[in-house]
Design a protein around this motif. Sequence first.
Motif, PDB file in Angstrom:
ATOM      1  N   UNK A   1       3.283  23.420  -7.620  1.00  9.87           N
ATOM      2  CA  UNK A   1       3.177  24.828  -7.259  1.00  9.87           C
ATOM      3  C   UNK A   1       2.734  24.943  -5.799  1.00  9.87           C
ATOM      4  N   UNK A   2       1.573  25.560  -5.530  1.00 12.59           N
ATOM      5  CA  UNK A   2       1.089  25.711  -4.161  1.00 12.59           C
ATOM      6  C   UNK A   2       0.139  24.586  -3.747  1.00 12.59           C
ATOM      7  N   UNK A   3      -0.094  23.643  -4.642  1.00 11.45           N
ATOM      8  CA  UNK A   3      -1.089  22.600  -4.382  1.00 11.45           C
ATOM      9  C   UNK A   3      -0.414  21.265  -4.090  1.00 11.45           C
ATOM     10  N   UNK A   4      -0.858  20.612  -3.023  1.00 15.25           N
ATOM     11  CA  UNK A   4      -0.389  19.269  -2.693  1.00 15.25           C
ATOM     12  C   UNK A   4      -1.562  18.306  -2.833  1.00 15.25           C
ATOM     13  N   UNK A   5      -1.400  17.314  -3.710  1.00 12.92           N
ATOM     14  CA  UNK A   5      -2.451  16.334  -3.963  1.00 12.92           C
ATOM     15  C   UNK A   5      -2.134  15.053  -3.201  1.00 12.92           C
ATOM     16  N   UNK A   6      -3.153  14.507  -2.541  1.00 13.70           N
ATOM     17  CA  UNK A   6      -2.955  13.328  -1.703  1.00 13.70           C
ATOM     18  C   UNK A   6      -3.877  12.197  -2.153  1.00 13.70           C
ATOM     19  N   UNK A   7      -3.302  11.013  -2.303  1.00 13.42           N
ATOM     20  CA  UNK A   7      -4.126   9.848  -2.613  1.00 13.42           C
ATOM     21  C   UNK A   7      -3.416   8.586  -2.149  1.00 13.42           C
ATOM     22  N   UNK A   8      -4.163   7.515  -2.075  1.00 18.68           N
ATOM     23  CA  UNK A   8      -3.638   6.217  -1.660  1.00 18.68           C
ATOM     24  C   UNK A   8      -3.937   5.181  -2.734  1.00 18.68           C
ATOM     25  N   UNK A   9      -3.112   4.147  -2.793  1.00 25.47           N
ATOM     26  CA  UNK A   9      -3.491   2.992  -3.595  1.00 25.47           C
ATOM     27  C   UNK A   9      -2.924   1.729  -2.969  1.00 25.47           C
ATOM     28  N   UNK A  10      -3.560   0.630  -3.306  1.00 26.01           N
ATOM     29  CA  UNK A  10      -3.245  -0.647  -2.678  1.00 26.01           C
ATOM     30  C   UNK A  10      -3.287  -1.742  -3.736  1.00 26.01           C
ATOM     31  N   UNK A  11      -2.360  -2.699  -3.637  1.00 22.37           N
ATOM     32  CA  UNK A  11      -2.377  -3.857  -4.528  1.00 22.37           C
ATOM     33  C   UNK A  11      -2.731  -5.094  -3.720  1.00 22.37           C
TER      34      UNK A  11
ATOM     35  N   UNK B   1       0.855  -1.185   0.000  1.00 26.43           N
ATOM     36  CA  UNK B   1       0.000   0.000   0.000  1.00 26.43           C
ATOM     37  C   UNK B   1       0.890   1.233   0.000  1.00 26.43           C
ATOM     38  N   UNK B   2       0.467   2.254  -0.716  1.00 26.35           N
ATOM     39  CA  UNK B   2       1.240   3.492  -0.793  1.00 26.35           C
ATOM     40  C   UNK B   2       0.344   4.692  -0.504  1.00 26.35           C
ATOM     41  N   UNK B   3       0.899   5.640   0.248  1.00 27.57           N
ATOM     42  CA  UNK B   3       0.249   6.940   0.447  1.00 27.57           C
ATOM     43  C   UNK B   3       1.097   7.960  -0.298  1.00 27.57           C
ATOM     44  N   UNK B   4       0.505   8.655  -1.249  1.00 24.32           N
ATOM     45  CA  UNK B   4       1.259   9.521  -2.153  1.00 24.32           C
ATOM     46  C   UNK B   4       0.897  10.982  -1.928  1.00 24.32           C
ATOM     47  N   UNK B   5       1.933  11.824  -1.847  1.00 27.69           N
ATOM     48  CA  UNK B   5       1.766  13.276  -1.797  1.00 27.69           C
ATOM     49  C   UNK B   5       2.490  13.877  -2.993  1.00 27.69           C
ATOM     50  N   UNK B   6       1.774  14.560  -3.850  1.00 28.78           N
ATOM     51  CA  UNK B   6       2.380  15.209  -5.006  1.00 28.78           C
ATOM     52  C   UNK B   6       2.224  16.717  -4.873  1.00 28.78           C
ATOM     53  N   UNK B   7       3.330  17.435  -5.003  1.00 29.42           N
ATOM     54  CA  UNK B   7       3.258  18.887  -4.888  1.00 29.42           C
ATOM     55  C   UNK B   7       3.426  19.530  -6.255  1.00 29.42           C
TER      56      UNK B   7
END
Length: 209
Positions: free
Chosen positions: A62-72, A54-60
Amino acid sequence: MIESKIKVLRKAAQVSTVQDSDKIWCVIAGNEEMVNNVAYAAISAKERVKIVFREHVNLKESFVRKKFDFIMLHGDSNIIRELSLICKENGGAYLKIAPYYVKNESNLILLVAPDNAIKKFAGDAEKDNIKFSFILEDKTTGFIETDVSITNHLPKLLRDVVDPLFKLTDMVLSTILISTDEQYIKQIKKVANSNQIFVVEFKEIIEEE
């Protein structure tokens, strides 16, 4: 709703059959709460399905940080079908990877990222003449969390009002399974990394199983 599905999964996991159902792989992606529900249900049926990672991902950006998870997951196709319902009912993206693809498609690579990043990856790969084929694709329809760092400089009272507005995003998350020739794997990983795309080379997962 989630609790009732978990009860069904527990009963299904306890049922012994003469011939086990086919085992399949699946990838589920979306917001953290949805993936938490899937993970909890999978643990409840651990005799028949395994959480591979399972991974918790933070992508930045500019000023925005996007958060999502995925699981295999890997395991009983009937159990995974129930888990997929939890995913789809909560707006997640779901890929079912049957043994057919593992046996018959060369060099499978999983890509997970916001939809705009996936499209940019495809365009960059085309420019570099990198050959690959789309095998499976799904996209989220539910809420994906974002944070806007610029609001950190606002007074708390104002930030409490503004933050929820920024968190209501229409960002679409894509999960893609592609196939390619051995010679293009390093290039695909390089282009994917430059576009902040999470990459999983499928044969590495299989070797660990």
